[in-house]
Design an enzyme around this catalytic site. Structure first.
Site, PDB file in Angstrom:
ATOM      1  N   GLY A  32      86.560  62.658 -45.846  1.00 26.79           N
ATOM      2  CA  GLY A  32      86.690  63.927 -45.940  1.00 26.79           C
ATOM      3  C   GLY A  32      87.375  64.654 -45.460  1.00 26.79           C
ATOM      4  N   GLY A  36      89.212  71.497 -43.450  1.00 27.71           N
ATOM      5  CA  GLY A  36      88.560  71.679 -42.284  1.00 27.71           C
ATOM      6  C   GLY A  36      88.703  70.639 -41.361  1.00 27.71           C
ATOM      7  N   ARG A  57      86.594  63.206 -52.647  1.00 25.46           N
ATOM      8  CA  ARG A  57      86.472  63.234 -54.063  1.00 25.46           C
ATOM      9  C   ARG A  57      87.629  63.632 -54.701  1.00 25.46           C
ATOM     10  NH1 ARG A  57      80.190  65.115 -55.299  1.00 25.46           N
ATOM     11  NH2 ARG A  57      79.077  63.231 -54.311  1.00 25.46           N
ATOM     12  N   THR A  58      88.205  64.724 -54.157  1.00 26.21           N
ATOM     13  CA  THR A  58      89.619  65.031 -54.932  1.00 26.21           C
ATOM     14  C   THR A  58      90.445  65.282 -53.888  1.00 26.21           C
ATOM     15  OG1 THR A  58      88.917  67.600 -54.049  1.00 26.21           O
ATOM     16  CG2 THR A  58      88.281  66.486 -56.369  1.00 26.21           C
ATOM     17  N   ASP A  84      84.558  58.716 -53.915  1.00 25.06           N
ATOM     18  CA  ASP A  84      83.333  59.364 -53.600  1.00 25.06           C
ATOM     19  C   ASP A  84      82.508  58.468 -52.775  1.00 25.06           C
ATOM     20  OD1 ASP A  84      80.607  60.484 -54.096  1.00 25.06           O
ATOM     21  OD2 ASP A  84      80.514  59.786 -56.241  1.00 25.06           O
ATOM     22  N   LEU A  85      82.245  59.309 -51.589  1.00 23.27           N
ATOM     23  CA  LEU A  85      81.477  58.576 -50.580  1.00 23.27           C
ATOM     24  C   LEU A  85      79.835  58.398 -50.725  1.00 23.27           C
ATOM     25  CD1 LEU A  85      83.551  60.197 -47.741  1.00 23.27           C
ATOM     26  CD2 LEU A  85      83.215  57.758 -48.131  1.00 23.27           C
ATOM     27  N   ASN A 111      84.059  61.397 -41.247  1.00 27.58           N
ATOM     28  CA  ASN A 111      83.919  62.803 -41.063  1.00 27.58           C
ATOM     29  C   ASN A 111      83.008  63.520 -42.277  1.00 27.58           C
ATOM     30  OD1 ASN A 111      84.849  65.736 -40.524  1.00 27.58           O
ATOM     31  ND2 ASN A 111      85.754  65.438 -42.351  1.00 27.58           N
ATOM     32  N   SER A 165      76.950  66.846 -35.947  1.00 26.66           N
ATOM     33  CA  SER A 165      76.757  68.157 -36.119  1.00 26.66           C
ATOM     34  C   SER A 165      75.588  68.694 -34.746  1.00 26.66           C
ATOM     35  CB  SER A 165      75.955  68.631 -37.341  1.00 26.66           C
ATOM     36  OG  SER A 165      75.546  69.803 -37.166  1.00 26.66           O
ATOM     37  N   TYR A 180      69.013  68.603 -44.018  1.00 25.60           N
ATOM     38  CA  TYR A 180      70.352  68.238 -43.617  1.00 25.60           C
ATOM     39  C   TYR A 180      70.362  67.746 -42.067  1.00 25.60           C
ATOM     40  CZ  TYR A 180      75.182  69.352 -41.560  1.00 25.60           C
ATOM     41  OH  TYR A 180      76.373  69.337 -40.867  1.00 25.60           O
TER      42      TYR A 180
END
Length: 243
Positions: A32, A36, A57-58, A84-85, A111, A165, A180
């Site tokens: 990730g 951020g 992913r990108t 792609d995780l 992350n 988180s 989540y």
């Protein structure tokens, strides 16, 4: 660890940089890393002289960050990798590429995370699966493959860091966050499970769980501690928003 965010960050940063020399020229994987927290962590590690494989992913944003790090003259290198995780095949292919091109992973920073506004009473199963696949399975596969990479190369001072988180420690009153939150509670349990299994394996490889305040400085701090020191969890409270 208490104090304001700026005070905590300053204390962590001063302590961390003194102990980072042993990681110079070694390889860290940051998932990730396109923006951020992930981008901030990748940049901080490159500044400390590490080779960093940043995946997402990108990768256009990671490519831009890599160019910025190079032009800034940082001693490390940022290597973008598309992954792609939510796909085990993609993850295994990435670890295979790292093995063949860079020998293996010494630090794994999980992350990447995904939040969907799917409630428990009316949320979509596809939304739940998306979150579970990235936040729980993707993280677990990366941790497993990183450990195997370290073990096969006899790396005994590696580190697996799971970025968690505050919702992995408290249940929000907002219904759109409940599933989540469940995946983030899983990250808390998985990190403790990793710590216990690593201890049973009689290795100095460590597992740490971090929350999203001043993460880049906290990552440097836990990496800078001696191999015999285990930091299981750092919490720097609160404010977090999930959209």
């Amino acid at each position: 660890m208490s104090g304001s965010r700026s005070e905590v960050g300053a204390r962590l940063g001063a302590t961390a940089r003194a102990g980072m020399e042993r990681w110079r020229d070694r390889l860290a994987l940051v998932t990730g890393a396109s923006g951020g927290i992930g981008a901030a962590v990748a940049r901080a590690l490159v500044q400390q002289g590490l080779k960093v494989v940043g995946c997402a992913r990108t990768v256009s944003n990671i490519e831009e960050l890599a160019a910025e790090c190079k032009s800034a003259g940082y001693p490390g290198t940022l290597i973008p990798h598309r992954c792609d995780l939510s796909s085990e095949e993609d993850i295994l292919s990435m670890f295979s590429a790292v093995r063949s091109q860079h020998s293996g992973v010494d630090i794994c920073i999980n992350n990447a995370g995904l939040a969907r506004p799917d409630t428990l009473l009316s949320g979509s199963t596809s939304g739940w699966k998306d979150m579970f696949n990235v936040n729980v399975l993707g993280l677990s596969i990366c941790a497993r493959e990183a450990y195997q990479s370290m073990k096969e190369r006899k790396v005994d001072d590696g580190h697996i860091i799971n970025i968690n988180s505050m919702y992995g420690h408290q249940v929000s009153p907002h219904s759109v966050i409940h599933f989540y939150s469940a995946t983030k509670y899983a990250v808390t349990a998985l990190t403790e499970g990793l710590r216990q299994e690593l201890r049973e394996a009689q290795t100095h490889i460590r597992a740490t769980c971090l929350k999203p305040e001043d993460v880049a400085e906290a990552v440097l701090y836990v990496l800078s501690t001696p191999p015999h020191v285990q930091i299981g969890d750092i919490q720097m409270r609160p404010t977090e928003q999930v959209i």
